[in-house]
Design an enzyme around this catalytic site. Structure first.
Site, PDB file in Angstrom:
ATOM      1  N   ASP A  32       0.852  -1.189   0.000  1.00 47.68           N
ATOM      2  CA  ASP A  32       0.000   0.000   0.000  1.00 47.68           C
ATOM      3  C   ASP A  32       0.889   1.240   0.000  1.00 47.68           C
ATOM      4  O   ASP A  32       1.905   1.298   0.689  1.00 47.68           O
ATOM      5  CB  ASP A  32      -0.914  -0.002   1.237  1.00 47.68           C
ATOM      6  CG  ASP A  32      -2.068   0.982   1.088  1.00 47.68           C
ATOM      7  OD1 ASP A  32      -3.209   0.526   0.939  1.00 47.68           O
ATOM      8  OD2 ASP A  32      -1.806   2.217   1.096  1.00 47.68           O
ATOM      9  N   ILE A  33       0.495   2.230  -0.756  1.00 50.01           N
ATOM     10  CA  ILE A  33       1.291   3.448  -0.895  1.00 50.01           C
ATOM     11  C   ILE A  33       1.283   4.260   0.408  1.00 50.01           C
ATOM     12  O   ILE A  33       2.225   5.027   0.664  1.00 50.01           O
ATOM     13  CB  ILE A  33       0.790   4.278  -2.107  1.00 50.01           C
ATOM     14  CG1 ILE A  33       1.895   5.168  -2.645  1.00 50.01           C
ATOM     15  CG2 ILE A  33      -0.470   5.060  -1.786  1.00 50.01           C
ATOM     16  CD1 ILE A  33       1.601   5.695  -4.054  1.00 50.01           C
ATOM     17  N   ASN A  88     -12.647  -3.218   2.697  1.00 47.60           N
ATOM     18  CA  ASN A  88     -13.617  -2.127   2.695  1.00 47.60           C
ATOM     19  C   ASN A  88     -14.525  -2.279   1.480  1.00 47.60           C
ATOM     20  O   ASN A  88     -14.025  -2.427   0.363  1.00 47.60           O
ATOM     21  CB  ASN A  88     -12.884  -0.784   2.636  1.00 47.60           C
ATOM     22  CG  ASN A  88     -11.979  -0.564   3.834  1.00 47.60           C
ATOM     23  OD1 ASN A  88     -12.326  -0.936   4.948  1.00 47.60           O
ATOM     24  ND2 ASN A  88     -10.807   0.028   3.609  1.00 47.60           N
ATOM     25  N   GLN A  95     -15.127   2.310   1.079  1.00 39.37           N
ATOM     26  CA  GLN A  95     -14.208   1.911   0.015  1.00 39.37           C
ATOM     27  C   GLN A  95     -13.841   3.130  -0.826  1.00 39.37           C
ATOM     28  O   GLN A  95     -14.711   3.897  -1.233  1.00 39.37           O
ATOM     29  CB  GLN A  95     -14.887   0.847  -0.862  1.00 39.37           C
ATOM     30  CG  GLN A  95     -14.015   0.293  -1.973  1.00 39.37           C
ATOM     31  CD  GLN A  95     -14.716  -0.817  -2.751  1.00 39.37           C
ATOM     32  OE1 GLN A  95     -15.871  -1.177  -2.448  1.00 39.37           O
ATOM     33  NE2 GLN A  95     -14.039  -1.366  -3.742  1.00 39.37           N
ATOM     34  N   HIS A 101     -10.050  -5.356  -3.624  1.00 40.91           N
ATOM     35  CA  HIS A 101      -8.742  -5.578  -2.991  1.00 40.91           C
ATOM     36  C   HIS A 101      -8.961  -5.902  -1.525  1.00 40.91           C
ATOM     37  O   HIS A 101      -9.900  -5.401  -0.902  1.00 40.91           O
ATOM     38  CB  HIS A 101      -7.861  -4.331  -3.117  1.00 40.91           C
ATOM     39  CG  HIS A 101      -8.471  -3.089  -2.555  1.00 40.91           C
ATOM     40  ND1 HIS A 101      -9.445  -2.368  -3.229  1.00 40.91           N
ATOM     41  CD2 HIS A 101      -8.277  -2.454  -1.377  1.00 40.91           C
ATOM     42  CE1 HIS A 101      -9.801  -1.331  -2.487  1.00 40.91           C
ATOM     43  NE2 HIS A 101      -9.116  -1.362  -1.354  1.00 40.91           N
ATOM     44  N   HIS A 103      -6.867  -5.602   2.113  1.00 36.27           N
ATOM     45  CA  HIS A 103      -5.697  -5.100   2.817  1.00 36.27           C
ATOM     46  C   HIS A 103      -5.182  -6.227   3.701  1.00 36.27           C
ATOM     47  O   HIS A 103      -5.974  -6.877   4.394  1.00 36.27           O
ATOM     48  CB  HIS A 103      -6.083  -3.938   3.733  1.00 36.27           C
ATOM     49  CG  HIS A 103      -6.588  -2.721   3.021  1.00 36.27           C
ATOM     50  ND1 HIS A 103      -5.844  -1.577   2.900  1.00 36.27           N
ATOM     51  CD2 HIS A 103      -7.767  -2.475   2.405  1.00 36.27           C
ATOM     52  CE1 HIS A 103      -6.546  -0.663   2.242  1.00 36.27           C
ATOM     53  NE2 HIS A 103      -7.721  -1.185   1.927  1.00 36.27           N
TER      54      HIS A 103
END
Ligand code: 5GP
Ligand code: ZN
Length: 118
Positions: A32-33, A88, A95, A101, A103
């Site tokens: 994750d960024i 989410n 979301q 996706h 996490h």
């Protein structure tokens, strides 16, 4: 949302770079960024699916595979004593990116409690 303007589709296609954790023909995992835990990566389906609420029985195989492989990836990334997955979904789930996706969040140490009780 269509796949045209989808940021995760662009990552899947290599048009936007990512720090890859894992890839096969149906799944891609990348960091994750904006990590919120010492281990925080995302696992996405390569197929554009808007959210968990858009799954049907056709997706059971790929989603099952995602679930059974996540612990190995978490351990590889250093979360060897458990982890948390979060997915989410939709407005209620807050979301932000409408490409399915999960996490994967991990430590070394324990994560904070799941949802703060107001
Ligand atoms: P959600 O849709 O579950 O609320 O969160 C989307 C997640 O995607 C966020 O944690 C956000 O930091 C991450 N994210 C958004 N854009 C990018 C990107 O371009 N690259 C990466 N690696 N992560 C992203
Ligand atoms: Zn997409």
């Amino acid at each position: 949302m269509s796949t045209d303007n989808c940021i995760f589709c662009k990552i899947v296609l290599g048009e936007i770079p990512c720090r890859k954790v894992y890839e096969d023909d149906e799944l891609l995992a990348f960091h994750d960024i904006h990590p919120v835990a010492p281990v925080h990566f995302l696992v996405v389906t390569k197929e554009h699916i808007d959210s968990m609420a858009h799954l049907d029985t056709r997706h059971a195989g790929v989603m099952g595979r995602m679930m059974v492989m996540v612990h190995g990836l978490a351990a590889q990334q250093g979360s060897t004593d458990g982890f948390r997955i979060v997915c989410n979904t939709g407005r209620v789930g807050r979301q932000d990116v409408f490409h399915l996706h999960v996490h994967v969040l991990g430590g070394p140490g324990p994560l904070p409690g799941m949802i703060a009780r107001a």
